[in-house]
Design a protein around this motif. Structure first.
Motif, PDB file in Angstrom:
ATOM      1  N   ASP A 228       0.864  -1.190   0.000  1.00  0.00           N
ATOM      2  CA  ASP A 228       0.000   0.000   0.000  1.00  0.00           C
ATOM      3  C   ASP A 228       0.899   1.238   0.000  1.00  0.00           C
ATOM      4  O   ASP A 228       1.680   1.451   0.926  1.00  0.00           O
ATOM      5  CB  ASP A 228      -0.909  -0.003   1.238  1.00  0.00           C
TER       6      ASP A 228
ATOM      7  N   ARG B 228      -1.670   5.605   1.971  1.00  0.00           N
ATOM      8  CA  ARG B 228      -2.491   5.411   3.168  1.00  0.00           C
ATOM      9  C   ARG B 228      -2.187   6.544   4.139  1.00  0.00           C
ATOM     10  O   ARG B 228      -1.020   6.792   4.455  1.00  0.00           O
ATOM     11  CB  ARG B 228      -2.187   4.051   3.799  1.00  0.00           C
TER      12      ARG B 228
ATOM     13  N   SER C  84      -6.754   6.079   9.247  1.00  0.00           N
ATOM     14  CA  SER C  84      -6.628   4.620   9.193  1.00  0.00           C
ATOM     15  C   SER C  84      -7.243   3.886  10.374  1.00  0.00           C
ATOM     16  O   SER C  84      -7.277   2.665  10.391  1.00  0.00           O
ATOM     17  CB  SER C  84      -5.145   4.235   9.084  1.00  0.00           C
TER      18      SER C  84
END
Ligand SMILES: [Zn+2]
Length: 342
Positions: A19, A22, A27
């Motif tokens: 990823d 992010r 999150s």
């Protein structure tokens, strides 16, 4: 929101994933937010997970970018001290690890994090890096790097401060710099001098572009601001001139399917240009953006690609390899990552 089957989710969880886009601040899951807030005596607008959820996570009622951004007003309450930032960072890396993310580039905006409690930047950086150190010990096989965000709404002076901050922590795995926030009112050229300086200092550059504005913002981000990756960029779809530029320069788009629909960067799930990008050989990577706010994981996004967009399973390995190519890492580290996906 299309729901992938639990079998598919489990299957996707087993695959090692990368990823590259992010946000640390977006999150956390509602239950974690509640737990951390209680521990650190922070009062939230609700005190049960069910009641808190609509304040911090997109629901069926939310349809616009503003609805999405509104969640960050409540999330800002969390960044009270260095200790909680350490715990948040550790928790976010742990959740990625549990989803079998083997390489994570986590980005965060010190200006946003200091907005409510006025924490100083040094404490924010130290909190993040202490959480990272703890996670490294706990999950030694996972790799994490960090990207510092310049907020579009901030002054040039503050943007310059972010660049200096990124440079002063670069030997502690702060590898890049990003531009994020209100794209509509703050085009990338406003910050071109800062980003040109970042490029001269060999920091990696990614810029949120082509999410709220059109393809020309992506061109500016690449040509004037020296971006080697673009956050989202979905609005270039169908603009053959910019698509050619992206392909020729091998600039990777950090596509985040669920976020792209939730923020209105694309109008409907069906209209997402993911299949078009694959067909046109546009360099793309698949990412989550704000997994807590969106209520997703990276495995969920992969499952969506297979089940909803009917992308063949073989393509998943190309996503992994493209993400390795796009990673803000030296070649030696990239080779290690390549070996992980057998
Ligand atoms: Zn983003």
């Amino acid at each position: 929101m299309p729901k992938p089957s639990s079998e598919r989710l489990e299957e996707m969880k087993k695959i090692p994933k990368i990823d590259l886009h992010r946000h640390l601040e977006g999150s956390l899951l509602p239950e974690t937010i509640l737990h951390l807030a209680q521990k650190h005596h922070i009062s939230l607008p609700a005190d049960s997970t069910a009641e808190l959820r609509p304040f911090v996570q997109v629901t069926e009622q939310d349809q616009t970018l503003l609805d999405f951004i509104k969640k960050f007003d409540v999330l800002a309450l969390l960044f009270k001290n260095k200790k909680i930032i350490q715990e948040i960072t550790y928790q976010v890396i742990q959740e990625a690890f549990e989803d079998h993310v083997c390489y994570l580039e986590l980005r965060f905006a010190p200006t946003y994090m200091s907005g409510y409690w006025h924490l100083n930047y040094h404490d924010i950086m130290e909190g993040v890096l202490e959480g990272y150190e703890q996670a490294k010990k706990e999950f030694p096989k996972m790799m994490t790097r960090f990207i510092l965000i310049v907020n579009r709404e901030s002054t040039l002076k503050s943007a310059e401060e972010m660049l200096k901050l990124a440079l002063s922590y670069r030997n502690q795995d702060i590898v890049g710099i990003d531009l994020a926030g209100d794209e509509q009112n703050y085009p990338p050229e406003l910050f071109q001098e800062i980003f040109q300086e970042a490029a001269r200092s060999s920091l990696f550059i990614t810029i949120h572009a082509g999410e709220a504005r059109g393809a020309e913002a992506v061109q500016t981000a690449v040509e004037k601001c020296k971006a080697v990756r673009i956050g989202h960029g979905v609005r270039i779809a169908g603009n053959s001139k910019i698509e050619t530029l992206i392909r020729d320069k091998e600039v990777y788009l950090e596509v985040c399917p669920t976020s792209n629909v939730q923020t209105g960067a694309v109008q409907t799930w069906e209209e997402h240009p993911i299949r078009h990008f694959i067909a046109e050989k546009i360099p793309i990577t698949i990412n989550t953006d704000d997994p807590g706010v969106s209520g997703i994981t990276l495995s969920h996004e992969y499952a969506l690609l297979l089940d909803f967009y009917k992308i063949p399973k073989e393509t998943l390995s190309s996503f992994y390899h493209q993400a390795v190519n796009a990673a803000f890492l030296p070649q030696t580290e990239k080779e290690k990552l390549k070996k992980r996906f057998a």
